[in-house]
Motif scaffolding. Structure first.
Motif, PDB file in Angstrom:
ATOM      1  N   ASP A 170       0.849  -1.178   0.000  1.00 30.43           N
ATOM      2  CA  ASP A 170       0.000   0.000   0.000  1.00 30.43           C
ATOM      3  C   ASP A 170       0.891   1.238   0.000  1.00 30.43           C
ATOM      4  O   ASP A 170       1.797   1.365   0.817  1.00 30.43           O
ATOM      5  CB  ASP A 170      -0.889  -0.013   1.251  1.00 30.43           C
ATOM      6  CG  ASP A 170      -1.937   1.076   1.212  1.00 30.43           C
ATOM      7  OD1 ASP A 170      -1.533   2.231   0.978  1.00 30.43           O
ATOM      8  OD2 ASP A 170      -3.113   0.784   1.404  1.00 30.43           O
ATOM      9  N   LEU A 171       0.622   2.136  -0.952  1.00 33.02           N
ATOM     10  CA  LEU A 171       1.482   3.299  -1.132  1.00 33.02           C
ATOM     11  C   LEU A 171       1.629   4.086   0.158  1.00 33.02           C
ATOM     12  O   LEU A 171       2.728   4.494   0.546  1.00 33.02           O
ATOM     13  CB  LEU A 171       0.869   4.176  -2.222  1.00 33.02           C
ATOM     14  CG  LEU A 171       1.653   5.398  -2.675  1.00 33.02           C
ATOM     15  CD1 LEU A 171       3.004   4.990  -3.171  1.00 33.02           C
ATOM     16  CD2 LEU A 171       0.892   6.117  -3.753  1.00 33.02           C
ATOM     17  N   LYS A 172       0.498   4.303   0.841  1.00 32.66           N
ATOM     18  CA  LYS A 172       0.561   5.132   2.039  1.00 32.66           C
ATOM     19  C   LYS A 172       1.185   4.378   3.206  1.00 32.66           C
ATOM     20  O   LYS A 172       1.815   4.981   4.069  1.00 32.66           O
ATOM     21  CB  LYS A 172      -0.841   5.612   2.416  1.00 32.66           C
ATOM     22  CG  LYS A 172      -1.271   6.790   1.569  1.00 32.66           C
ATOM     23  CD  LYS A 172      -2.707   7.122   1.806  1.00 32.66           C
ATOM     24  CE  LYS A 172      -2.889   7.916   3.070  1.00 32.66           C
ATOM     25  NZ  LYS A 172      -4.301   8.272   3.262  1.00 32.66           N
TER      26      LYS A 172
ATOM     27  N   GLN B 103      -4.770   2.848  -4.122  1.00 35.26           N
ATOM     28  CA  GLN B 103      -3.611   2.989  -3.241  1.00 35.26           C
ATOM     29  C   GLN B 103      -2.611   1.849  -3.383  1.00 35.26           C
ATOM     30  O   GLN B 103      -1.527   1.920  -2.841  1.00 35.26           O
ATOM     31  CB  GLN B 103      -4.074   3.046  -1.781  1.00 35.26           C
ATOM     32  CG  GLN B 103      -4.840   4.293  -1.467  1.00 35.26           C
ATOM     33  CD  GLN B 103      -4.903   4.551   0.017  1.00 35.26           C
ATOM     34  OE1 GLN B 103      -4.188   3.937   0.783  1.00 35.26           O
ATOM     35  NE2 GLN B 103      -5.762   5.462   0.416  1.00 35.26           N
ATOM     36  N   ASP B 104      -3.012   0.795  -4.073  1.00 38.93           N
ATOM     37  CA  ASP B 104      -2.136  -0.368  -4.147  1.00 38.93           C
ATOM     38  C   ASP B 104      -1.066  -0.131  -5.201  1.00 38.93           C
ATOM     39  O   ASP B 104      -1.375   0.126  -6.369  1.00 38.93           O
ATOM     40  CB  ASP B 104      -2.963  -1.603  -4.478  1.00 38.93           C
ATOM     41  CG  ASP B 104      -2.216  -2.857  -4.088  1.00 38.93           C
ATOM     42  OD1 ASP B 104      -0.986  -2.847  -4.185  1.00 38.93           O
ATOM     43  OD2 ASP B 104      -2.876  -3.827  -3.697  1.00 38.93           O
ATOM     44  N   MET B 105       0.207  -0.226  -4.763  1.00 34.35           N
ATOM     45  CA  MET B 105       1.290   0.038  -5.713  1.00 34.35           C
ATOM     46  C   MET B 105       1.351  -1.001  -6.818  1.00 34.35           C
ATOM     47  O   MET B 105       1.868  -0.742  -7.892  1.00 34.35           O
ATOM     48  CB  MET B 105       2.624   0.050  -4.969  1.00 34.35           C
ATOM     49  CG  MET B 105       2.799   1.251  -4.087  1.00 34.35           C
ATOM     50  SD  MET B 105       4.486   1.485  -3.653  1.00 34.35           S
ATOM     51  CE  MET B 105       4.825   0.002  -2.757  1.00 34.35           C
TER      52      MET B 105
ATOM     53  N   LEU C 251       9.201   2.211  -3.961  1.00 32.10           N
ATOM     54  CA  LEU C 251       7.967   2.974  -4.133  1.00 32.10           C
ATOM     55  C   LEU C 251       7.990   3.729  -5.459  1.00 32.10           C
ATOM     56  O   LEU C 251       7.062   3.648  -6.264  1.00 32.10           O
ATOM     57  CB  LEU C 251       7.837   3.932  -2.956  1.00 32.10           C
ATOM     58  CG  LEU C 251       6.585   4.773  -2.771  1.00 32.10           C
ATOM     59  CD1 LEU C 251       6.386   4.997  -1.301  1.00 32.10           C
ATOM     60  CD2 LEU C 251       6.691   6.107  -3.453  1.00 32.10           C
ATOM     61  N   VAL C 252       9.090   4.444  -5.685  1.00 29.06           N
ATOM     62  CA  VAL C 252       9.201   5.212  -6.924  1.00 29.06           C
ATOM     63  C   VAL C 252       9.161   4.271  -8.119  1.00 29.06           C
ATOM     64  O   VAL C 252       8.473   4.518  -9.119  1.00 29.06           O
ATOM     65  CB  VAL C 252      10.520   6.020  -6.920  1.00 29.06           C
ATOM     66  CG1 VAL C 252      10.727   6.686  -8.257  1.00 29.06           C
ATOM     67  CG2 VAL C 252      10.495   7.038  -5.810  1.00 29.06           C
TER      68      VAL C 252
END
Lengths: 624, 99
Positions: A298-300, A355-357, A427-428
């Motif tokens: 999850d990104l957050k 939100q899911d990467m 993440l990036v």
């Protein structure tokens, strides 16, 4: 001017909260943003006056607690610590306010949201400006309350409700520590004002009491700053809107715990044991959160765990008595973490609230500005040389190495630095660089957000680049850089580069097919190594099973205890029987028996009368 | 020297009491027992007036006799009225008022 920094946020919260209907959505946004911006400008002036011109300001407002022994007036204290915190809080909060006007547009409850944000800022300012523990406690509880309100902003969502309650309750565990610490401080020093306590410390109070006070204070900080053990609320608090995450979980609320430790620094200096506990707990938190953040999808949540990890660094720095370094990291962290959260919000905004990467990717072409911003944030977080994070993070690691007796913390911290670099780059990478995994219409619809979102982001990005360099001389003026070997000095940087490299390598080398099953949750076909990999992955992904363990062994048992013992056995059992129900039952039975004596038969009445007359005469004849 | 006569008074009184307590059938016997108790008391009072040589006991005796006569008259009247309503004067049937 000094009072204005306090009351402008309060004013904007009141107006936006009570008269939100009158001033409308736009009015609320503009009003609160401008109020907090003015507050930020004022706090910059305060920073200039109190820190750069080194003239700390003390304002006594009115008498509050005025008993014989306990006299605690309401008072404000603007020293360098407060003013540094003020700059971070108000500036990040102002940017978050401006950001929210864009991000939350279309939401039906913007005035309420803005009011909460402003109120949160006000209470945080109360927390940092207070000159005694009680007033600090107002802010402390207040930010907990506001975090509840803000996480629960979309109150129709059950998950948001649960997360908010969890945040409130876990914070409350720490708050008990703070309250007990306050009691102990009053017992030991007879006052709750910082200045008096600091001056009384010269009289060599009893060591074990100081240790207890410090450990209790640290318990409070553990709850608020999400250290290991009470950290579980932080990732769950991502249920709130993204600006809330940025405000609460990057710059303000979670830093309150670190602020408390820094403020109580003189106390902590009296207790080596407490300092050791602080260091070890901080180092473990940094390591734990880094390992967990590295496998979140999850990104957050990735950013939330990185917050937790960085807070671990700050606490670790406090534990080795380097409070100014910790404060410096706190300031820097405020900027780059707010940047990361807000850019993550921008990404989430772009891909229609996904939100899911794993369902992103390839966004570099559609939102290049956000990519640049998030890259700056990530590099700064990873401690890339000459960005903000580098100045404080490397220094913390070096200082930890310098304390030979807790080299353990150095290695944990360095490993965390590796993992930090890994997950920020991951993440990036997953979001922007690899081929897209999102739906076609979502991918085509991805767009850069409006000005009200990008302008705060750009300002924060500038902060993430320059603040570390600019504030270095001010913040670290009294820190003597430790003498470490060049090879040791290079270790964190090398590990960071290894982490960055690993994040990209995992993209270039596709995951082996027998391992890919573990990502999808299917049963692995491979041998023991795959099983091992999968279990490790699951362990880290579920945050070292902390939630499971706490729920299973603590929360569930307390619930059971509450239902079985306190509710069923005591409340509905013992107290009912000895209380209303039992007494009434016994009384009714007794009275029925007594009234049955009146049988209605005359000769029985006569017998009773005679028996009792005889008894009366008999007792009357007894010699007294 | 007259104390042995006191036993008669006490025995008579106890007989009266037992007559009320043990009697479960007849209301008239109950009234008679009350009369007997009053008589026992009157007897004892005359006895004491002789013993202590004071007239007040005899005065009381006469008054008690008067009261007893009046009491038995009213009691019998109530009994008759009761009999007219219920048709029986059994003591056991008097239990309409229970606790």
């Amino acid at each position: 001017m000094y009072l204005l920094v306090l009351f402008l946020p309060l004013l904007s919260a009141i107006i936006s909260g009570f008269f939100g209907r009158k001033i409308g959505t736009k009015g609320a946004g503009v009003l609160t943003s401008s109020c907090i911006t003015v507050s930020a400008i004022i706090s910059c002036c305060i920073f200039y006056e109190t820190t750069l011109n080194s003239s700390a300001t003390y304002i006594k407002l009115w008498r509050w607690f005025d008993f014989e022994l306990l006299t605690t007036p309401m008072g404000l204290q603007f020293d360098s610590l407060t003013s540094a915190m003020l700059v971070v809080i108000t500036s990040v909060s102002a940017l978050v306010h401006i950001y929210s006007t864009g991000y939350m547009s279309g939401d039906p409850h913007i005035p309420r949201f803005m009011s909460y944000l402003s109120f949160f800022t006000f209470l945080m300012v109360v927390l940092v400006t207070s000159d005694n523990y009680i007033q600090l406690f107002i802010g402390w509880e207040g930010v907990g309350l506001c975090s509840y309100l803000l996480i629960n902003f979309w109150f129709t969502r059950i998950k948001a409700n649960k997360a908010a309650i969890k945040a409130m309750l876990i914070n409350r565990v720490g708050d008990i520590g703070l309250v007990l610490a306050m009691l102990m401080i009053f017992k030991e020093f007879g006052t709750l004002e910082f200045l008096t306590i600091d001056s009384l410390l010269g009289l060599n109070p009893r060591g074990e009491n100081i240790t207890i006070i410090c450990l209790l204070l640290f318990l409070g900080a553990v709850g608020k700053s999400a250290q290991l053990g009470l950290h579980t609320w932080l990732p769950d608090a991502m249920e709130g809107p993204t600006p809330v995450s940025a405000l609460i979980h990057a710059a303000t609320m979670v830093t309150a715990g670190v602020f408390l430790i820094i403020r109580s620094g003189p106390l902590f200096e009296g207790s080596p044991l407490a300092l050791t506990v602080v260091t070890i707990c901080g180092a473990l938190t940094a390591f734990f959160a880094a390992t967990t953040g590295a496998v979140q999808n999850d990104l957050k949540k990735v950013i939330a765990y990185s917050t937790c990890s960085q807070l671990g660094y700050m606490v670790m720095a406090c534990g080795i008595s380097n409070y100014s370094t910790s404060l410096f990291h706190l300031i820097n962290h405020g900027f780059f973490k707010a940047l990361l959260f807000l850019s993550a919000g921008s990404v989430i905004h772009a891909v229609s609230d996904e939100q899911d990467m794993r369902k992103m990717g390839g966004l570099i072409k559609s939102i290049p500005l956000t990519y640049v911003l998030i890259l700056i944030g990530s590099l700064s977080l990873a401690g890339f040389p000459y960005l903000t994070g580098f100045y404080s993070k490397d220094l913390i690691l070096e200082l930890t190495y310098d304390k030979y007796y807790i080299a353990f913390a150095f290695w944990l911290g360095s490993l965390s630095a590796l993992l930090t670099a890994y997950y920020s780059m991951r993440l990036v990478y997953l979001t922007f660089i690899i081929e897209t995994n999102s739906k076609r219409e979502v991918f085509l619809g991805a767009h850069e957000p409006g000005l009200s979102i990008t302008v705060p982001l750009v300002l924060l990005a500038l902060g993430s680049i320059f603040v570390g360099y600019l504030a270095k001389e001010v913040a670290l003026s009294n820190v003597i850089p430790p003498i470490v070997l060049g090879s040791i000095k290079i270790i964190p940087l090398a590990l960071t580069l290894v982490g960055v490299d690993a994040a990209f390598k995992r993209g270039r080398l596709p995951v082996p097919p027998q391992l890919s099953g573990s990502f999808l949750g299917t049963k692995p076909k491979g041998g023991l190594s795959v099983y091992f990999y999968q279990s490790v992955y699951t362990f880290f992904n579920s945050a070292w099973q902390f939630n499971y363990v706490i729920n299973h062994f603590i929360v569930k048992n307390i619930w059971k205890f509450g239902h079985l013992i306190t509710y069923r056995v005591i409340d509905r059992g013992l107290l009912e029987i000895m209380g209303p129900r039992g007494v009434s039952r016994v009384l009714i039975k007794l009275t029925q028996k007594f009234s049955n004596l009146q049988s209605g038969l005359v000769f029985n009445y006569a017998l009773i009368m005679i028996v009792f007359t005889t008894l009366f005469i008999y007792t009357g004849c007894q010699p007294h | 020297m007259y104390y042995e006569y006191l036993t008669i008074g006490i025995i008579l009184f106890i007989l009266g009491v037992l007559g009320i307590v043990l009697n479960r059938s007849n209301l008239i016997i109950m009234l008679m027992s009350i009369e007997l108790m009053l008589l026992a008391i009157s007897f004892s009072m005359t006895l004491f007036s002789v013993i202590i040589d004071s007239l007040i006991g005899q005065i009381f005796t006469i008054m008690v006799l008067t009261v007893a006569a009046a009491e038995s008259a009213i009691g019998l009247a109530i009994l008759v009225a009761y009999y007219r309503v219920r048709g029986s004067i059994a003591v056991k049937s008097l239990n309409l008022l229970r606790g």
